[in-house]
Design a protein around this motif. Structure first.
Motif, mmCIF file in Angstrom:
data_model
loop_
_atom_site.group_PDB
_atom_site.id
_atom_site.type_symbol
_atom_site.label_atom_id
_atom_site.label_comp_id
_atom_site.label_asym_id
_atom_site.label_seq_id
_atom_site.Cartn_x
_atom_site.Cartn_y
_atom_site.Cartn_z
ATOM 1 N N ARG A 225 44.954 41.644 28.282
ATOM 2 C CA ARG A 225 44.589 40.525 29.160
ATOM 3 C C ARG A 225 45.816 39.717 29.547
ATOM 4 O O ARG A 225 45.929 39.233 30.679
ATOM 5 C CB ARG A 225 43.548 39.634 28.470
ATOM 6 C CG ARG A 225 42.169 40.247 28.387
ATOM 7 C CD ARG A 225 41.128 39.193 28.032
ATOM 8 N NE ARG A 225 41.354 38.620 26.701
ATOM 9 C CZ ARG A 225 40.865 39.118 25.577
ATOM 10 N NH1 ARG A 225 40.117 40.222 25.604
ATOM 11 N NH2 ARG A 225 41.088 38.518 24.412
ATOM 12 N N ARG B 94 47.613 41.625 32.279
ATOM 13 C CA ARG B 94 46.903 41.489 33.559
ATOM 14 C C ARG B 94 47.109 40.102 34.155
ATOM 15 O O ARG B 94 47.280 39.950 35.369
ATOM 16 C CB ARG B 94 45.410 41.765 33.369
ATOM 17 C CG ARG B 94 45.056 43.234 33.203
ATOM 18 C CD ARG B 94 43.558 43.455 33.332
ATOM 19 N NE ARG B 94 42.834 42.864 32.214
ATOM 20 C CZ ARG B 94 42.527 43.501 31.090
ATOM 21 N NH1 ARG B 94 42.915 44.760 30.924
ATOM 22 N NH2 ARG B 94 41.848 42.903 30.129
ATOM 23 N N ALA B 95 47.086 39.076 33.307
ATOM 24 C CA ALA B 95 47.239 37.710 33.803
ATOM 25 C C ALA B 95 48.619 37.491 34.409
ATOM 26 O O ALA B 95 48.751 36.871 35.479
ATOM 27 C CB ALA B 95 46.995 36.711 32.662
ATOM 28 N N GLN C 167 37.985 38.916 38.350
ATOM 29 C CA GLN C 167 38.624 39.493 37.167
ATOM 30 C C GLN C 167 38.832 38.481 36.053
ATOM 31 O O GLN C 167 38.940 38.861 34.884
ATOM 32 C CB GLN C 167 39.972 40.105 37.549
ATOM 33 C CG GLN C 167 39.883 41.253 38.537
ATOM 34 C CD GLN C 167 41.246 41.731 38.999
ATOM 35 O OE1 GLN C 167 42.269 41.159 38.635
ATOM 36 N NE2 GLN C 167 41.270 42.779 39.812
ATOM 37 N N PHE C 168 38.904 37.197 36.406
ATOM 38 C CA PHE C 168 39.172 36.162 35.408
ATOM 39 C C PHE C 168 38.047 35.133 35.449
ATOM 40 O O PHE C 168 37.843 34.479 36.468
ATOM 41 C CB PHE C 168 40.519 35.494 35.661
ATOM 42 C CG PHE C 168 41.683 36.436 35.556
ATOM 43 C CD1 PHE C 168 42.264 36.713 34.326
ATOM 44 C CD2 PHE C 168 42.186 37.073 36.690
ATOM 45 C CE1 PHE C 168 43.324 37.590 34.222
ATOM 46 C CE2 PHE C 168 43.256 37.954 36.601
ATOM 47 C CZ PHE C 168 43.822 38.214 35.357
#
Length: 374
Positions: A118, A121-122, A169-170
């Motif tokens: 994560r 990805r962030a 996605q978030f």
């Protein structure tokens, strides 16, 4: 296992800046996957291109390509690590067996692999958002484009669509506004061409004041020079009150608004609004287009500032960027209203068709010279 020179021994690396936090997240994730390859199924959607380090991305791609090993065999032999290293080296020749072992050793908890993923990805989302903002800024400043406003709005749409993708996605959470102080808007271009267009608009508006009734899509904030913005307010106020409009009445209105307090001579002000060329709508569209491009550049600078602050979470970036884009919406709506044939007509106005063009300036040889008043 195979051995190769360790790239970390290169003396030039001493001059590199310290790694960012995402570097350690990538190392921990790769270490967890090298130790327990079965965790690839637990980390969620992640692509090699989302790694900030090219070698890390190549290693991750190799892990996904090479068949997973038997767990019992993997605990006793480095065969799978050798296979992964061989698959990754064509894309990242600097990878070594020693580095793979280091990745395993620096991973705090392999079971935390989904959290590390994560983080990767962030950070990728932050970098990509910055890239989209930079493209918007570059497009808004590209004078070589045949239709810069259309290209800039297309780039703004691309940025907006990317934000929609990120929002899926978030997950949102409280406290989603960026704490980054937005930068001041970049200064407007006040070159001679820009000022000449604004002077031409003011002069033609004085000559044809009736057309201002249909130009409510243009506002004083669209002008690059504050003096011109104030004179536009003078004109629209006179028209709104139904009073006569000519250079003298404009001068009188300007006096009441303290426009002569900074040393501007009355004769210069009257000269500025006394040389009409073309039509007000023609010049108004040019002024509005420049305002649109300047606003797009300011929005891009604001979003870039958010992305350059690593303290902002993905959702803070999404919320802040959406609010920044919203500042472009009202101006864009006015631009579309006046430039598209399908725009809904206002009271007393017939929609323009593509065949109808604004009255532009006459050939350069007959156009009167504008006085340089700033």
């Amino acid at each position: 296992m195979h051995h190769a020179p360790d790239p970390s021994k290169d003396n030039n690396l001493d001059d590199l800046p310290p790694p960012q936090p995402v570097h350690y997240a990538e190392q921990a994730l790769l270490g967890a996957l090298l130790l327990d390859p079965h965790r690839l199924a637990d980390i969620g959607p992640l692509e090699p291109g989302q790694f900030s380090n090219h070698a890390h991305g190549a290693l991750y791609a190799a892990m996904r390509t090479v068949p997973a090993p038997d767990p019992d065999t993997h605990r006793t032999t480095p065969a799978w690590l050798n296979t992964v290293l061989d698959a990754a080296r064509p894309q990242a020749p600097g990878l070594t067996a020693t580095y793979l072992h280091n990745l395993i050793q620096v991973c705090p908890w392999p079971k935390h692999a989904p959290a590390y993923a994560r983080m990767v990805r962030a950070d990728h989302a932050r970098r990509m958002l910055r890239l989209h903002a930079e493209r918007l800024a570059q497009t808004s400043m590209d004078a070589t484009l045949p239709n810069p406003a259309t290209a800039t709005m297309a780039q703004a749409d691309t940025l907006g669509q990317f934000l929609e993708t990120l929002s899926s996605q978030f997950a949102p959470h409280p406290g989603s506004l960026p704490r980054t102080q937005p930068p001041q808007a970049p200064p407007r271009n006040v070159g001679e061409e820009v000022l000449g267009e604004e002077r031409a608009l003011l002069a033609t508006a004085v000559a044809h004041p009736a057309e201002l009734q249909d130009m409510r899509w243009l506002q004083s904030e669209d002008f690059a020079l504050p003096l011109h913005a104030a004179l536009w307010q003078c004109l629209t106020s006179l028209v709104h009150r139904g009073e006569p409009v000519d250079p003298i009445t404009v001068l009188w209105e300007a006096q009441h608004r303290h426009l002569l307090a900074d040393g501007l001579a009355p004769s210069d002000l009257m000269a500025l609004v006394s040389t009409p060329v073309g039509s007000p709508e023609y010049w108004g569209e040019k002024v509005l287009q420049r305002a649109l491009l300047a606003r797009a550049h300011a929005v891009a600078s604001r979003i870039t500032a958010y992305t350059e602050d690593p303290a902002n979470t993905p959702h803070q970036l999404i919320t802040g960027s959406r609010r920044a884009l919203a500042d472009l919406t009202s101006l864009r709506t006015r631009w579309q209203h006046t430039t598209t044939a399908t725009a809904p007509p206002t009271a007393g106005r017939t929609p323009r068709t593509p065949a109808v063009t604004r009255a532009g300036p006459p050939p350069p040889s007959t156009a009167p010279a504008a006085r340089a008043i700033r």
